[in-house]
Design a protein around this motif. Structure first.
Motif, PDB file in Angstrom:
ATOM      1  N   GLN A 321      -0.121  -8.639  12.027  1.00 39.18           N
ATOM      2  CA  GLN A 321       0.712  -7.832  11.133  1.00 39.18           C
ATOM      3  C   GLN A 321       1.236  -6.582  11.843  1.00 39.18           C
ATOM      4  O   GLN A 321       2.381  -6.162  11.616  1.00 39.18           O
ATOM      5  N   GLY A 363       1.232 -13.182   5.610  1.00 41.61           N
ATOM      6  CA  GLY A 363       0.018 -12.886   4.843  1.00 41.61           C
ATOM      7  C   GLY A 363      -0.329 -13.986   3.867  1.00 41.61           C
ATOM      8  O   GLY A 363      -1.492 -14.411   3.783  1.00 41.61           O
ATOM      9  N   THR A 367      -3.681 -16.516   4.085  1.00 40.82           N
ATOM     10  CA  THR A 367      -4.627 -16.648   2.968  1.00 40.82           C
ATOM     11  C   THR A 367      -4.746 -18.094   2.517  1.00 40.82           C
ATOM     12  O   THR A 367      -5.858 -18.588   2.265  1.00 40.82           O
ATOM     13  N   TYR A 388      -8.464 -13.075   1.978  1.00 38.97           N
ATOM     14  CA  TYR A 388      -7.540 -12.216   1.245  1.00 38.97           C
ATOM     15  C   TYR A 388      -7.034 -11.051   2.092  1.00 38.97           C
ATOM     16  O   TYR A 388      -6.065 -10.387   1.712  1.00 38.97           O
ATOM     17  N   SER A 389      -7.684 -10.765   3.212  1.00 44.16           N
ATOM     18  CA  SER A 389      -7.232  -9.649   4.045  1.00 44.16           C
ATOM     19  C   SER A 389      -5.860  -9.934   4.640  1.00 44.16           C
ATOM     20  O   SER A 389      -5.101  -8.996   4.921  1.00 44.16           O
ATOM     21  N   SER A 390      -5.512 -11.206   4.847  1.00 38.06           N
ATOM     22  CA  SER A 390      -4.207 -11.535   5.411  1.00 38.06           C
ATOM     23  C   SER A 390      -3.086 -11.033   4.516  1.00 38.06           C
ATOM     24  O   SER A 390      -2.168 -10.337   4.963  1.00 38.06           O
ATOM     25  N   THR A 391      -3.160 -11.346   3.216  1.00 38.43           N
ATOM     26  CA  THR A 391      -2.146 -10.868   2.278  1.00 38.43           C
ATOM     27  C   THR A 391      -2.194  -9.354   2.128  1.00 38.43           C
ATOM     28  O   THR A 391      -1.157  -8.692   2.026  1.00 38.43           O
ATOM     29  N   SER A 392      -3.402  -8.801   2.127  1.00 36.35           N
ATOM     30  CA  SER A 392      -3.539  -7.346   1.969  1.00 36.35           C
ATOM     31  C   SER A 392      -2.867  -6.609   3.116  1.00 36.35           C
ATOM     32  O   SER A 392      -2.119  -5.642   2.897  1.00 36.35           O
ATOM     33  N   PHE A 393      -3.116  -7.041   4.343  1.00 35.92           N
ATOM     34  CA  PHE A 393      -2.478  -6.396   5.481  1.00 35.92           C
ATOM     35  C   PHE A 393      -0.966  -6.555   5.424  1.00 35.92           C
ATOM     36  O   PHE A 393      -0.217  -5.631   5.783  1.00 35.92           O
ATOM     37  N   ILE A 395       0.954  -6.791   2.725  1.00 39.31           N
ATOM     38  CA  ILE A 395       1.492  -5.874   1.706  1.00 39.31           C
ATOM     39  C   ILE A 395       1.509  -4.440   2.232  1.00 39.31           C
ATOM     40  O   ILE A 395       2.479  -3.695   2.052  1.00 39.31           O
ATOM     41  N   ILE A 396       0.439  -4.048   2.913  1.00 40.12           N
ATOM     42  CA  ILE A 396       0.343  -2.668   3.405  1.00 40.12           C
ATOM     43  C   ILE A 396       1.423  -2.396   4.450  1.00 40.12           C
ATOM     44  O   ILE A 396       2.158  -1.397   4.367  1.00 40.12           O
TER      45      ILE A 396
END
Length: 439
Positions: A321, A363, A367, A388-393, A395-396
């Motif tokens: 990311q 992301g 996920t 879920y960290s893939s999508t979270s990173f 989005i951030i």
């Protein structure tokens, strides 16, 4: 055996033989009971090792202290655990092998670990014996095998081919051993053999510098590959010439080289995603009917939420990311520096929406793939946080870039407005039209 030991003048031997009168035992049955032969055999082995001076000074003192404490009303469990380890080794070695094997053991903890390894890996007992004897470091051998319980003895067996120096180097580094048959065949059958020997010797003497050189070569390889793709493209047309900004293709090639380095490191390192092999201590049998009833303890294992594989997955998603975020910044800067009207630059920004949203796409894809692999049971210790960290990173990073892009587009000049057509400005004044002005 007992008659021979009773004639010994050593205080430690007499102290060991006096333990035959113990009745409040924990592991063994008492010597005077119908099943006391096991305790007699263990006491005989320990006493004979002491009588013939086969133990180290520290281990001899530990055996004497445990026997003395048990004979004077203390708990006999420490002595019985020590005797059980000696009995396990004595069951698997003859007298010469046993005396040589335990003659280098420094303390009771090392003896306990080696006894546990001997009970669990009888088919590789020769490797264990050879590694202890050749290295002269029983504590290091025990620690290495307990740390890598699945492959430790196999790696030690491979290091035996390189002599005492190979075993000592493996124990000193405390790392898994990796051997590539393809690399060995390549170095043997090609002129690269001499260079390979030099590189291996240099990597052994200066491992940090060798690792840095390896990473730098991967980075340069990725950069050259990206440069080859750039110069191998067909030439741009005359209409696209204003869109070309000098120097930005180097930034894209550097980004490609960083991504290439990350992917190669994760694919080429064989032990990055491997879970821990650390083994537990040996199981101790306690019979409440023989001695005092032991208080039941909880044996549940406390598993950590985050394991090594989950941390590596988090790191991989974060790096990918971050690389996409930097690529978007480079593209944004390239568009801002193009020598085209502001309206066209805004249109180019709209055309790059898919690139700017690629962090979200990556992301979601990460996920989904992680959840599929977890549901198929390919991960022994799955962690939903890593999935879920893939999508979270994504989005951030996309949110941060959107805020940066909005701030950057405010510096663009406003597009020119269409001029309002005025009849009075377009026509000449009546005074200049002559006598027919009214008409």
């Amino acid at each position: 055996m007992l008659d021979y030991l009773r004639a010994s003048q050593r205080p430690a031997v007499s102290e060991i033989l006096e333990c035959r009168t113990l009745t409040n035992t924990v592991i063994f049955s008492a010597s005077g009971s119908a099943s006391g032969q096991a305790l007699d055999a263990a006491l005989s082995i320990a006493a004979l090792l002491l009588a013939e001076d086969k133990l180290t000074r520290a281990l001899s003192n530990a055996v004497f202290a445990a026997a003395s404490a048990a004979n004077r009303g203390g708990s006999s469990q420490p002595l019985e655990e020590l005797l059980l380890d000696l009995l396990s080794l004595g069951q698997r070695f003859n007298w010469t092998q046993l005396s040589v094997f335990v003659g280098q053991v420094p303390d009771t903890q090392t003896l306990r670990l080696l006894g546990n390894i001997a009970r669990k890996s009888e088919e590789k007992l020769a490797v264990l014996f050879s590694a202890v004897q050749l290295s002269g470091n029983p504590a290091g051998v025990a620690h290495y095998v307990m740390t890598y319980s699945q492959t430790g003895l196999k790696d030690l067996g491979a290091s035996l081919r390189f002599g005492a120096g190979g075993v000592s180097e493996l124990l000193k580094r405390g790392q898994l051993l990796y051997s590539s048959s393809l690399r060995q065949r390549t170095s043997q059958n090609t002129p690269l053999g001499a260079f390979s020997n030099f590189a291996v010797d240099y990597a052994w003497r200066m491992p940090l510098m060798a690792l840095v050189a390896k990473w730098c070569l991967y980075l340069v390889a990725g950069f050259l590959l990206a440069a080859a793709l750039h110069f191998g493209r067909p030439p741009v047309s005359r209409l696209e010439t204003p869109l070309q900004v000098r120097g930005f293709h180097f930034a894209r090639e550097i980004l490609f080289a960083l991504g290439f380095l990350v992917v190669i490191l994760f694919l080429s390192e064989p032990f990055l995603a491997q879970e821990s092999q650390k083994a537990e201590f040996a199981f101790r049998l306690r019979l409440p009917t023989v001695g005092s009833v032991a208080t039941a303890e909880s044996t549940g294992a406390h598993t950590s939420i985050m394991n090594q594989f989950s941390l590596l997955t988090l790191l991989l998603f974060f790096v990918l990311q971050a690389l996409i975020y930097i690529a978007c910044l480079v593209k944004l800067a390239e568009i801002r520096r193009q020598n085209v009207p502001a309206r066209l630059r805004l249109k180019l920004l709209e055309n790059e929406d898919h690139l700017f949203d690629s962090g979200l796409y990556l992301g979601f894809l990460g996920t989904i793939i992680s959840l599929i692999l977890v549901s198929l049971g390919l991960f022994k210790q799955p962690s939903l946080m890593a999935a879920y960290s893939s999508t979270s990173f994504g989005i951030i990073f996309v949110s941060i870039f959107t805020a940066h892009a909005r701030h950057g587009t405010t510096d663009l000049p406003s597009p020119p407005q269409n001029p309002t057509f005025s009849v009075t400005q377009a026509l000449p004044s009546p005074s200049n039209l002559g006598p027919n002005a009214n008409s």
